[in-house]
Design a protein around this motif. Structure first.
Motif, PDB file in Angstrom:
ATOM      1  N   PRO A   1       0.919  -1.020  -0.235  1.00 29.52           N
ATOM      2  CA  PRO A   1      -0.414  -0.198   0.007  1.00 29.52           C
ATOM      3  C   PRO A   1       1.117   1.001  -0.233  1.00 29.52           C
ATOM      4  CG  PRO A   1       0.091  -0.710   1.624  1.00 29.52           C
ATOM      5  CD  PRO A   1       0.777  -1.862   1.528  1.00 29.52           C
ATOM      6  N   SER A   2       0.354   2.063  -0.821  1.00 30.50           N
ATOM      7  CA  SER A   2       1.069   3.634  -0.380  1.00 30.50           C
ATOM      8  C   SER A   2      -0.275   4.449  -1.299  1.00 30.50           C
ATOM      9  CB  SER A   2       2.139   3.944  -1.584  1.00 30.50           C
ATOM     10  OG  SER A   2       1.616   3.270  -2.976  1.00 30.50           O
ATOM     11  N   TYR A   3      -0.110   5.769  -0.749  1.00 33.46           N
ATOM     12  CA  TYR A   3      -0.759   6.823  -1.099  1.00 33.46           C
ATOM     13  C   TYR A   3      -0.503   7.225  -2.301  1.00 33.46           C
ATOM     14  CZ  TYR A   3      -0.272   7.661   3.913  1.00 33.46           C
ATOM     15  OH  TYR A   3      -0.606   7.725   5.451  1.00 33.46           O
TER      16      TYR A   3
ATOM     17  N   PHE B   1       5.991  10.987  -2.068  1.00 32.82           N
ATOM     18  CA  PHE B   1       6.149   9.734  -1.425  1.00 32.82           C
ATOM     19  C   PHE B   1       6.570   9.182  -0.279  1.00 32.82           C
ATOM     20  CE2 PHE B   1       5.321   4.674  -0.708  1.00 32.82           C
ATOM     21  CZ  PHE B   1       4.159   4.891   0.561  1.00 32.82           C
TER      22      PHE B   1
ATOM     23  N   ASP C   1      -2.401   8.945  -4.945  1.00 31.42           N
ATOM     24  CA  ASP C   1      -2.612  10.917  -5.339  1.00 31.42           C
ATOM     25  C   ASP C   1      -1.267  11.297  -4.834  1.00 31.42           C
ATOM     26  OD1 ASP C   1      -2.378  10.578  -3.040  1.00 31.42           O
ATOM     27  OD2 ASP C   1      -3.862  12.175  -2.137  1.00 31.42           O
TER      28      ASP C   1
END
Lengths: 314, 242
Positions: A84-86, A94, A88
């Motif tokens: 998982p990562s941000y 990031f 947007d």
């Protein structure tokens, strides 16, 4: 460097992880194998401090994850399941955020770290594209970069090659292999060939229990047909050959296999099991000198079979 | 650490048009309420009381909309696992995210400054009162936001987080209205009525709105924020443990 002592986790009445004890030393790669829902991810979540264990403890570089969580977390890099990562953000943004949290406070230092880790996981070309526009392979590498950014002593990677194409898998395995010398690494995987390609040690977990802890080689050696030899001969000579094979001193048994290869109707496969699983190839080829062998293969045994024996409910 | 979390969160509002849409809706509805419902012109006073009057109701819907994504989105996308395994405490993450959202609401509130300027052109309002009103409005937004943060930590579903936060805030606002308080007064339970009123957000906001910057009102809002942020930390730690 990683020590698990009697680690257990219960979700209501379901025992997800049952009393797992193991240690991983520097320079060691440990693979968690097991069917889905066996407790691999849950164990990793406890070691990384995301889940609190019901009983037992885990320590990273001597820091207990419950009593000194921040020090333990500073020492480890973690790739959670699904990377998982941000989404947007861009990988650059990031990773810069991660670097900031990891204590690289000057902007220059952060940029240097991000560039270095991007180079390492081959991410440089997409650093400025939003993560949600990236392919699965790149997203996985963003997660990997996040875990590797601070060059941690301990790496915990939950399915690091899941969803990658064969080239990318190869690249990631190479990466893990190259880092192994001065780190303690735990990975989880379904891919058994990965264990052989990469790991010095494999742990099989099923229904929360640790059922095997050994090297891939040793696991293979425990299979009944390890070092067995399969010879393919002409059907006409089969009886003679079978006799000869039985007379080899180290032969345990000879078995005719059903002809699955569809090679020729006229050929027959014979499998020779050796006593105490010792190598028998030389003896077999010597015994069959005067016969025409169409093929001769040595069975190493397949990890898949071990996996199935250990993890299928009886 | 807190700053890193807050800055990332704050920037994330502006990567989508959502932030701009929110600010436009906020400004438009704040002004619409002031002019059409509050009838600021007909009132004939150079003050922003008619503007601040509707803020609790405006925030009732708009603050949960900002707060709902704070944690629910992290749970839903799984990033919470990454965030909380970084070397920072749950409290640092909670405060960082809260500050970012609060700053964003502050920005939305700043977008109403033209109204303040207009009133200054048309008349001579007591600007001290206006500043107290802005302070009160900002503190109230923070209190609602802290409530929303806690409700957002409870679920991975943003809609549930929104409805839950709106419901809790609605109860807290309603408890300051005479409709509710009169029920207790009618039963000669004035002590209960007064204690409920003392705990009501409306009571404290109104005193700030009228220009009284009382320490007890500021402490009231700050303690609501601290309490609900603490609750957020507890909720997150419990979810990690279960």
């Amino acid at each position: 460097m990683i020590v698990l002592k009697g680690l257990s986790k219960k979700f209501n009445h379901l025992v997800a992880v049952d009393n797992i004890t193991l240690t991983v030393a520097q320079g060691e790669i440990l693979a968690f194998l097991g069917p889905n829902g066996a407790g691999k991810s849950t164990t990793m979540k406890m070691v990384t401090g995301f889940l609190a264990p019901t009983a037992g403890t885990a320590a990273v570089c001597g820091f207990d994850i419950l009593t000194q969580p921040l020090k333990a977390k500073a020492k480890l890099g973690y790739l959670p399941e699904g990377a998982p990562s941000y989404e947007d953000m861009t990988p650059a943004g990031f990773l810069s955020f991660i670097a900031n949290i990891r204590g690289y406070s000057s902007r220059k230092e952060r940029a240097k770290r991000v560039a270095a880790v991007a180079e390492r996981v081959a991410l440089t070309e997409v650093l400025q594209q939003p993560i949600d526009t990236l392919s699965r392979g790149f997203r996985r590498r963003v997660g990997l970069a996040q875990a590797l950014l601070h060059d941690p002593d301990v790496l915990i990677l939950d399915e690091p090659t899941e969803g990658l194409d064969p080239n990318q898998k190869h690249h990631v395995r190479g990466l893990i292999h190259d880092m192994a010398a001065d780190k303690a690494i735990i990975i989880s995987t379904h891919i058994l060939e990965e264990v052989e390609a990469l790991c010095c040690r494999a742990v099989i977990i099923t229904r929360g229990r640790l059922v095997a802890d050994s090297t891939a080689e040793a696991l293979l050696a425990s299979l009944p047909y390890h070092n067995a030899v399969t010879v393919t001969v002409k059907a006409a000579e089969a009886d003679v050959v079978e006799q000869k094979l039985r007379s080899v001193s180290t032969t345990k048994s000879v078995k005719r296999l059903s002809n699955r290869s569809l090679r020729e109707e006229s050929s027959i496969q014979l499998r020779v099991l050796s006593r105490d699983r010792q190598p028998i190839t030389a003896a077999v080829s010597e015994a069959l000198q005067s016969n025409t062998m169409i093929a001769l293969t040595v069975e190493r045994g397949r990890l898949e079979d071990i996996f199935r024996t250990l993890t299928l409910p009886d | 650490m807190v700053r890193a979390v807050a800055w990332r969160e704050f920037k994330s509002y502006f990567t989508t048009p959502l932030a701009m849409v929110f600010i436009v809706i906020f400004t438009a509805s704040a002004n619409a309420l002031t002019f059409y419902i509050g009838k600021i012109f007909e009132n004939g006073q150079a003050s922003l009381e008619r503007f601040f009057l509707y803020h609790p109701w405006l925030y009732l819907l708009l603050v949960p909309a900002v707060a709902m994504r704070l944690w629910a989105e992290e749970w839903n996308s799984g990033t919470v696992e990454m965030l909380l395994t970084l070397p920072l405490s749950t409290a640092q993450a909670v405060v960082g995210k809260f500050l970012a959202a609060w700053a964003f609401l502050g920005l939305a509130l700043l977008s109403t400054v033209p109204l303040w300027i207009s009133v200054n052109i048309l008349g001579e309002p007591d600007n001290g009162v206006v500043i107290a009103g802005y302070l009160g409005s900002f503190l109230m937004a923070g209190a609602f936001l802290a409530i929303g943060s806690c409700l957002s930590a409870l679920t991975r579903n943003q809609v549930i987080a929104f409805v839950g936060a709106a419901a809790v805030i609605f109860l807290l606002v309603m408890s300051g209205l005479d409709i509710v308080l009169d029920v207790f007064r009618a039963w000669h339970l004035s002590i209960i009525a007064e204690s409920i009123a003392a705990l009501s957000i409306l009571t404290h906001f109104q005193s700030l709105m009228r220009g009284l910057i009382g320490l007890q009102d500021i402490i009231f809002f700050l303690s609501i924020i601290v309490f609900w942020l603490f609750a957020t930390v507890v909720v997150l730690d419990r979810r990690k443990g279960s």
